[in-house]
Scaffold this motif. Structure first.
Motif, PDB file in Angstrom:
ATOM      1  N   ARG A 148      -3.127  -9.863   5.818  1.00 24.35           N
ATOM      2  CA  ARG A 148      -2.986  -8.413   5.678  1.00 24.35           C
ATOM      3  C   ARG A 148      -4.410  -7.864   5.614  1.00 24.35           C
ATOM      4  N   HIS A 188       9.155  -9.913   5.493  1.00 24.17           N
ATOM      5  CA  HIS A 188       8.594  -8.761   6.193  1.00 24.17           C
ATOM      6  C   HIS A 188       7.381  -9.134   7.022  1.00 24.17           C
ATOM      7  N   ASP A 216      -0.406   1.063   1.313  1.00 26.81           N
ATOM      8  CA  ASP A 216       0.496   0.132   0.633  1.00 26.81           C
ATOM      9  C   ASP A 216       0.481   0.462  -0.850  1.00 26.81           C
ATOM     10  N   VAL A 250      -6.472  -5.215   4.603  1.00 24.00           N
ATOM     11  CA  VAL A 250      -6.313  -4.085   3.681  1.00 24.00           C
ATOM     12  C   VAL A 250      -7.602  -3.859   2.908  1.00 24.00           C
ATOM     13  N   GLN A 286      -3.983  -0.230   4.769  1.00 26.29           N
ATOM     14  CA  GLN A 286      -3.807  -1.343   5.705  1.00 26.29           C
ATOM     15  C   GLN A 286      -3.980  -0.876   7.144  1.00 26.29           C
ATOM     16  N   LEU A 332       2.077  -1.322  -4.292  1.00 26.67           N
ATOM     17  CA  LEU A 332       2.842  -2.471  -4.809  1.00 26.67           C
ATOM     18  C   LEU A 332       2.757  -2.546  -6.328  1.00 26.67           C
ATOM     19  N   HIS A 391       7.715 -12.006  -1.071  1.00 23.03           N
ATOM     20  CA  HIS A 391       7.207 -12.201  -2.433  1.00 23.03           C
ATOM     21  C   HIS A 391       8.016 -11.336  -3.384  1.00 23.03           C
ATOM     22  N   VAL A 402       2.004  -5.071  -7.996  1.00 22.08           N
ATOM     23  CA  VAL A 402       1.278  -6.339  -8.189  1.00 22.08           C
ATOM     24  C   VAL A 402       0.787  -6.534  -9.635  1.00 22.08           C
ATOM     25  N   ARG A 448       5.342   1.583   1.754  1.00 23.49           N
ATOM     26  CA  ARG A 448       4.341   1.966   2.759  1.00 23.49           C
ATOM     27  C   ARG A 448       4.433   3.467   2.913  1.00 23.49           C
ATOM     28  N   HIS A 489       4.671  -7.098  10.154  1.00 21.07           N
ATOM     29  CA  HIS A 489       4.322  -5.837  10.813  1.00 21.07           C
ATOM     30  C   HIS A 489       3.707  -6.150  12.171  1.00 21.07           C
ATOM     31  N   TYR A 530      -0.782  -1.249  -7.677  1.00 12.78           N
ATOM     32  CA  TYR A 530      -1.820  -1.598  -6.722  1.00 12.78           C
ATOM     33  C   TYR A 530      -1.661  -0.654  -5.541  1.00 12.78           C
ATOM     34  N   HIS A 581       6.226 -12.944   5.659  1.00 13.64           N
ATOM     35  CA  HIS A 581       6.264 -13.629   4.363  1.00 13.64           C
ATOM     36  C   HIS A 581       7.159 -12.830   3.416  1.00 13.64           C
TER      37      HIS A 581
HETATM   38  C1  1HN Z   1       1.473  -7.535   1.088  1.00 11.37           C
HETATM   39  O1  1HN Z   1       2.422  -8.463   1.282  1.00 11.37           O
HETATM   40  C2  1HN Z   1       1.278  -6.538   2.032  1.00 11.37           C
HETATM   41  O2  1HN Z   1       3.108  -7.204   3.377  1.00 11.37           O
HETATM   42  C3  1HN Z   1       0.298  -5.569   1.819  1.00 11.37           C
HETATM   43  O3  1HN Z   1       1.824  -5.679   4.135  1.00 11.37           O
HETATM   44  C4  1HN Z   1      -0.489  -5.592   0.702  1.00 11.37           C
HETATM   45  C5  1HN Z   1      -1.094  -6.609  -1.405  1.00 11.37           C
HETATM   46  C6  1HN Z   1      -0.916  -7.557  -2.354  1.00 11.37           C
HETATM   47  C7  1HN Z   1       0.048  -8.529  -2.181  1.00 11.37           C
HETATM   48  C8  1HN Z   1       0.862  -8.547  -1.069  1.00 11.37           C
HETATM   49  C9  1HN Z   1       2.126  -6.480   3.279  1.00 11.37           C
HETATM   50  C10 1HN Z   1      -0.307  -6.586  -0.266  1.00 11.37           C
HETATM   51  C11 1HN Z   1       0.675  -7.567  -0.076  1.00 11.37           C
END
Ligand code: 1HN
Length: 348
Positions: free
Chosen positions: A71, A148, A162, A73, A96, A164, A109, A166, A115, A150, A92, A107
């Motif tokens: 990513r 997900h 983004d 970012v 991006q 999150l 999580h 986190v 977004r 992109h 967080y 991936h």
């Molecule tokens: C993440 O998975 C994305 O999927 C963007 O676009 C920012 C920041 C911290 C952890 C996972 C994404 C992220 C992230």
């Protein structure tokens, strides 16, 4: 601190040092820090002008591919949080970039992501087998533990914010993540499926929510803007909010995401909001129009695509130059669910 500090003397100091060796500490030295009379946040009011950040994003674009970065970012770090990857204590945010032809691999999580589309159009994000095309102003959800990826099939750079949870998930020690067995997911449903099923004032007849996140994962700006436009002539405009709508799950009526509240508000021309504060720190993105926001003694001037933070329990007011539209998000659902949320509407 208003509270008198307890006298320190050599005997007490020696005692504290001695018990420290046994992983013990005297509560009476810190009691009032642990239980403040009102919130004292280290979060600082902070503004990022998009025109300042964009050149750095584009430089990142020539420095590393989306594939290598996973990513690509630039994190919006709150300067009050000591170098943590955090914009507030619990949230967080980052900008991006995905260039034409690039893929950000699949991936999942446990952190939830939102977004908010800033620049470009025609790139997609795919969530659990359904793609959605991204347009400026769209609010898109990647629920916890959903696959997900992109990709940008357009001929222009795409940038989105983004958001999150986190830092919250880290504090709770509940982070899990997996990489997908392919770079991208094969679509298993047509584009627009979720919006048709759940986002049209209708639900599939036997539908039961399986998670706490909205089944609608793209709230297109075109629809949101239309709603605000229809209400812009309304008589009753909230003195503290203007015309402010919150995004909700059509399945539950609750917030669209379990950890993040999201809003879009229209401030009519010539209208300023009255001073207001709430316990949740807010992250704002200017969508349309220009204006100023006063946060305590700080004054920020913003225009479209700028991002700024209002720390929790900090009095602020918005002063648009003409009609303006602001997107915002916070951790209010957590405050709500724990009976911690408070607000104060101040009258001038
Ligand atoms: C993440 O998975 C994305 O999927 C963007 O676009 C920012 C920041 C911290 C952890 C996972 C994404 C992220 C992230």
């Amino acid at each position: 601190m208003a509270e008198p500090t307890k006298a320190r003397n050599p005997e007490r100091e020696a005692f504290y040092a001695e018990i420290g060796e046994h992983s013990l500490s005297p509560l009476w030295e810190v009691l009032h820090d642990l239980v403040p009379k009102s919130p004292r946040t280290p979060v600082l009011p902070t503004l990022w002008h998009y025109e300042d950040v964009r050149p750095f994003l584009m430089r990142a674009g020539s420095l590393i591919t989306a594939k290598e970065a996973e990513r690509r970012v630039l994190v919006l770090r709150n300067p009050g949080l000591g170098g943590r990857e955090a914009i507030t204590q619990t949230l967080y945010a980052g900008l991006q970039l995905i260039l034409p032809g690039e893929i950000a691999p699949a991936h999942r999580h446990t952190q939830s992501a939102l977004r908010f589309v800033i620049e470009g159009q025609g790139a997609y994000t795919a969530v659990n087998g359904e793609r959605t095309l991204m347009n400026p102003g769209d609010f898109i959800i990647t629920p916890s533990w959903t696959w997900h990826d992109h990709g940008n099939d357009s001929d222009k750079p795409m940038v989105w914010l983004d958001g999150l949870d986190v830092p919250l998930v880290a504090m709770l020690d509940t982070g899990f993540a997996e990489t997908y067995n392919a770079e991208k997911q094969l679509p298993s449903r047509p584009e627009g499926d979720a919006l048709a099923r759940y986002g049209s004032g209708l639900l599939p007849v036997d539908y039961k929510p399986e998670t706490k996140t909205s089944p609608v994962f793209n709230y297109p700006y075109a629809r949101t803007r239309e709603a605000l436009e229809s209400l812009s002539g309304a008589q009753e405009i909230d003195p503290w909010h203007g015309i402010k709508l919150r995004y909700v799950s059509p399945a539950t009526g609750d917030w669209a995401m379990p950890t993040m509240a999201t809003f879009m508000q229209l401030l009519p021309k010539g209208f300023s909001t009255q001073p207001y504060r709430s316990t949740d720190a807010m992250i704002y993105v200017a969508v349309e129009g220009e204006g100023e926001t006063r946060i305590g003694d700080t004054v920020f001037s913003w225009k479209p695509r700028d991002v700024f933070v209002v720390p929790g329990w900090t009095t602020h007011s918005h002063h648009p130059a003409g009609e303006a539209v602001l997107f915002s998000f916070s951790d209010r659902p957590i405050h709500d669910k724990l009976d911690l949320w408070r607000e104060e509407r101040i009258k001038h």
